[in-house]
Design a protein around this motif. Structure first.
Motif, PDB file in Angstrom:
ATOM      1  N   ASP B  45       5.340   2.538   5.757  1.00 25.41           N
ATOM      2  CA  ASP B  45       6.784   2.278   5.807  1.00 25.41           C
ATOM      3  C   ASP B  45       7.048   0.971   5.059  1.00 25.41           C
ATOM      4  O   ASP B  45       6.117   0.217   4.772  1.00 25.41           O
ATOM      5  CB  ASP B  45       7.223   2.173   7.283  1.00 25.41           C
ATOM      6  CG  ASP B  45       8.692   2.539   7.468  1.00 25.41           C
ATOM      7  OD1 ASP B  45       9.447   2.478   6.480  1.00 25.41           O
ATOM      8  OD2 ASP B  45       9.086   2.883   8.588  1.00 25.41           O
ATOM      9  N   ASP B  47       8.162  -1.735   6.113  1.00 22.59           N
ATOM     10  CA  ASP B  47       7.813  -2.929   6.877  1.00 22.59           C
ATOM     11  C   ASP B  47       6.386  -2.868   7.424  1.00 22.59           C
ATOM     12  O   ASP B  47       6.061  -3.515   8.409  1.00 22.59           O
ATOM     13  CB  ASP B  47       8.824  -3.153   8.017  1.00 22.59           C
ATOM     14  CG  ASP B  47       8.981  -1.938   8.912  1.00 22.59           C
ATOM     15  OD1 ASP B  47       8.278  -0.934   8.694  1.00 22.59           O
ATOM     16  OD2 ASP B  47       9.810  -1.988   9.842  1.00 22.59           O
ATOM     17  N   GLU B  48       5.537  -2.055   6.790  1.00 23.45           N
ATOM     18  CA  GLU B  48       4.132  -1.982   7.201  1.00 23.45           C
ATOM     19  C   GLU B  48       3.237  -2.561   6.110  1.00 23.45           C
ATOM     20  O   GLU B  48       3.522  -2.405   4.921  1.00 23.45           O
ATOM     21  CB  GLU B  48       3.730  -0.528   7.468  1.00 23.45           C
ATOM     22  CG  GLU B  48       4.395   0.035   8.715  1.00 23.45           C
ATOM     23  CD  GLU B  48       3.930   1.450   9.058  1.00 23.45           C
ATOM     24  OE1 GLU B  48       3.508   1.659  10.193  1.00 23.45           O
ATOM     25  OE2 GLU B  48       4.007   2.324   8.180  1.00 23.45           O
ATOM     26  N   ASP B  49       2.155  -3.204   6.539  1.00 24.96           N
ATOM     27  CA  ASP B  49       1.136  -3.673   5.609  1.00 24.96           C
ATOM     28  C   ASP B  49      -0.198  -3.694   6.351  1.00 24.96           C
ATOM     29  O   ASP B  49      -0.305  -3.182   7.471  1.00 24.96           O
ATOM     30  CB  ASP B  49       1.510  -5.041   5.010  1.00 24.96           C
ATOM     31  CG  ASP B  49       1.618  -6.152   6.044  1.00 24.96           C
ATOM     32  OD1 ASP B  49       1.081  -5.989   7.158  1.00 24.96           O
ATOM     33  OD2 ASP B  49       2.223  -7.198   5.743  1.00 24.96           O
ATOM     34  N   PRO B  83      -2.270  -9.186   3.214  1.00 21.64           N
ATOM     35  CA  PRO B  83      -0.907  -9.557   2.800  1.00 21.64           C
ATOM     36  C   PRO B  83      -0.839 -10.884   2.034  1.00 21.64           C
ATOM     37  O   PRO B  83       0.001 -11.042   1.150  1.00 21.64           O
ATOM     38  CB  PRO B  83      -0.151  -9.658   4.124  1.00 21.64           C
ATOM     39  CG  PRO B  83      -0.923  -8.816   5.079  1.00 21.64           C
ATOM     40  CD  PRO B  83      -2.352  -8.903   4.650  1.00 21.64           C
ATOM     41  N   LYS B 336       9.840   2.922  -3.192  1.00 20.14           N
ATOM     42  CA  LYS B 336      10.562   1.949  -2.365  1.00 20.14           C
ATOM     43  C   LYS B 336       9.652   1.459  -1.228  1.00 20.14           C
ATOM     44  O   LYS B 336       9.574   0.264  -0.971  1.00 20.14           O
ATOM     45  CB  LYS B 336      11.840   2.581  -1.798  1.00 20.14           C
ATOM     46  CG  LYS B 336      12.750   1.551  -1.148  1.00 20.14           C
ATOM     47  CD  LYS B 336      14.069   2.149  -0.719  1.00 20.14           C
ATOM     48  CE  LYS B 336      13.935   2.791   0.635  1.00 20.14           C
ATOM     49  NZ  LYS B 336      15.236   3.226   1.175  1.00 20.14           N
ATOM     50  N   ARG B 339       7.239  -1.032  -2.131  1.00 28.27           N
ATOM     51  CA  ARG B 339       7.918  -2.244  -2.638  1.00 28.27           C
ATOM     52  C   ARG B 339       7.755  -2.398  -4.155  1.00 28.27           C
ATOM     53  O   ARG B 339       7.641  -3.502  -4.684  1.00 28.27           O
ATOM     54  CB  ARG B 339       7.414  -3.493  -1.911  1.00 28.27           C
ATOM     55  CG  ARG B 339       7.780  -3.489  -0.440  1.00 28.27           C
ATOM     56  CD  ARG B 339       7.494  -4.821   0.216  1.00 28.27           C
ATOM     57  NE  ARG B 339       6.123  -4.951   0.655  1.00 28.27           N
ATOM     58  CZ  ARG B 339       5.683  -4.593   1.863  1.00 28.27           C
ATOM     59  NH1 ARG B 339       6.522  -4.117   2.745  1.00 28.27           N
ATOM     60  NH2 ARG B 339       4.434  -4.746   2.194  1.00 28.27           N
ATOM     61  N   LYS B 342      13.158  -2.599  -5.694  1.00 27.64           N
ATOM     62  CA  LYS B 342      13.887  -3.321  -4.654  1.00 27.64           C
ATOM     63  C   LYS B 342      15.384  -3.244  -4.900  1.00 27.64           C
ATOM     64  O   LYS B 342      15.805  -3.154  -6.053  1.00 27.64           O
ATOM     65  CB  LYS B 342      13.462  -4.789  -4.631  1.00 27.64           C
ATOM     66  CG  LYS B 342      12.106  -5.000  -3.990  1.00 27.64           C
ATOM     67  CD  LYS B 342      11.631  -6.429  -4.176  1.00 27.64           C
ATOM     68  CE  LYS B 342      10.178  -6.543  -3.737  1.00 27.64           C
ATOM     69  NZ  LYS B 342       9.551  -7.773  -4.200  1.00 27.64           N
ATOM     70  N   ALA B 343      16.147  -3.299  -3.800  1.00 31.03           N
ATOM     71  CA  ALA B 343      17.606  -3.269  -3.920  1.00 31.03           C
ATOM     72  C   ALA B 343      18.093  -4.615  -4.443  1.00 31.03           C
ATOM     73  O   ALA B 343      17.459  -5.630  -4.216  1.00 31.03           O
ATOM     74  CB  ALA B 343      18.234  -2.982  -2.570  1.00 31.03           C
TER      75      ALA B 343
END
Lengths: 122, 343
Positions: B45, B47-49, B83, B336, B339, B342-343
């Protein structure tokens, strides 16, 4: 930003709140003073249950939509948290569980913020 | 008796099919699926790493072990997608688990075998009496250059193993085979790894995996027949199947751990997810051969004997149940999530 974020690590990384042994109320984020018992309060840190249900929510439509939900955990404590799922998936009353996720980062060369979000129970 | 006391796993719920990646790059999906044996891969997702995957896998392991997290005396996280370039993932995991502050910690990197390297260190520290329990994690959100052959398999996931006494699976023996073989690498500040194409096969994967397996068997007097299951690192489905045949194992020995077909190659998490899937069904006294492979290059081989303790050990939800829970994404959403846009 670094010290401010560092101070929150303990209760962000896991759902650690406070419990007042005098009145039996839970608080999240943790408090160091019981708002009910005032000076008579006796606060202890406690790890909250992993699961709960959605009491209410709102979808924030800013760039990419995300969900902020009021979640009642199985000990009765209420926490406000981001819910990581599609806006169409969320329903009041749905069961959710805690998940360790990224909150954001201070740009490409800054620190990465982590913490607890909630996800639907499979 | 020292070995695996508990284990946990985490696989992000998103999947992308080989057909979808092939559609974007104008390639023949059938040919790729036939060549790699991979049908789809897991996608994290937004927000996952590696840190979040490591925490989720480790939380499951701690819960199943029923131990106080403060009893864990060492945390090692093996990954090639930490990360941060500088700042350990292990401290993030230790803090999220509530391990306290009395623990040894380090991040490990040895391409896809850093997780098993962590298991060897924990095993040694428990044996030396330095710690009661050690936590070894292999987790990755694998990087692949868009359009590169790696993109069809580079996946996300991880597994965590708590090493200690009175185990559910005893580590009877472990052996490593290492050489300087530049088959796959990523230079500093480069976002994607590079590889030697066909060179990653014979001189890299097969030489190290086979040598480590044979070295373990020769040094500790095992025969192929002594093992009920075998798990090999899975860069694709073809390599582990061929390695198994070279060592005299049948498809039945490796089928349970062959998660690569359904989730791709989770790099440091790859062979460990295969081991977790195998422990999900293994019975007391069955023996598992685990051989990881890390480019650069090396292989760690383990002989694991399942004990009676596994009977009362919580093994639900199983790795294959987690593989079945999935949501498909298209290539744009995949970009997306990784990453890349990006918006």
């Amino acid at each position: 930003m670094v010290p401010r974020s560092w101070r929150k690590i303990r209760y962000r990384y896991d759902v650690r709140g406070s419990y007042c042994e005098n009145c039996g109320n839970y608080h999240y984020p943790p408090r160091n003073f019981c708002p009910t018992c005032r000076r008579k309060g006796k606060l202890v840190e406690t790890l909250f249950p992993e699961e709960g249900r959605v009491v209410s929510y709102t979808v924030v439509r800013e760039k990419e939509p995300y969900i902020i939900a009021l979640i009642e955990l199985d000990n009765g404590a209420r926490v406000l948290s981001q819910l990581s799922c599609e806006p169409g998936e969320v329903k009041i009353g749905m069961r959710v569980k805690k998940a360790f996720r990224r909150y954001g980062e201070d740009g490409e060369d800054g620190i990465i913020h982590y913490g607890t979000k909630f996800v639907p129970v499979d | 008796m020292i070995g695996i006391v508990s284990y946990g796993s985490y696989i992000p719920k998103f999947r992308i099919k080989v057909e979808e990646i092939a559609r974007v790059w104008g390639e023949d999906a059938k040919k790729i699926k036939g060549g790699l044996g991979v049908h789809e891969k897991s996608v994290p997702d937004v927000d996952e790493d590696t840190a979040t995957i490591g925490v989720e896998a480790a939380r499951e392991a701690v819960k199943r072990a029923g131990i106080d997290p403060e009893e864990i005396g060492a945390v090692f996280v093996g990954s090639e997608s930490h990360p941060y370039a500088v700042k350990p993932t292990a401290t993030i995991v230790g803090e999220a688990l509530g391990v306290g502050n009395d623990y040894y910690a380090a991040d490990l990197e040895f391409a896809c075998k850093a997780g098993t390297a962590g298991m060897q260190i924990c095993f040694s520290m428990v044996k030396a009496g330095m710690i009661k329990y050690g936590l070894a994690i292999g987790a990755d959100t694998s990087q692949a250059r868009p359009g590169d052959a790696l993109e069809y398999a580079a996946a996300a996931g991880g597994a965590a193993f708590i090493i200690g006494k009175d185990p559910i699976a005893e580590i009877e023996a472990t052996y490593s085979f290492t050489s300087d073989t530049p088959d796959f690498w990523r230079r500093d500040l480069q976002p994607y790894p590079s590889h030697g194409g066909r060179f990653t096969g014979q001189p890299a994967y097969f030489r190290h995996v086979i040598s480590a397996a044979r070295g373990l068997m020769e040094r500790y007097s095992y025969k192929t027949e002594d093992f009920d299951y075998a798990v090999f690192h899975m860069p694709n489905a073809k390599f582990p199947v061929r390695a198994a045949r070279m060592l005299g194992f049948s498809d039945e020995h490796i089928g349970q751990g062959l998660v690569v077909r359904a989730i791709g190659n989770a790099y440091s998490g790859s062979s460990l997810l295969g081991l977790a899937a195998t422990l999900d069904v293994a019975e007391p006294d069955e023996r598992v051969l685990l051989v990881s492979f890390g480019s650069g290059a090396g292989s760690d081989a383990f002989a694991l004997r399942v004990t009676d303790k596994i009977k009362e050990f919580e093994r639900e939800p199983k790795v294959w149940d987690k593989i079945e829970r999935k949501v498909y994404v298209d290539y744009a959403i995949y970009l997306k999530h990784r990453r890349k846009i990006k918006a």
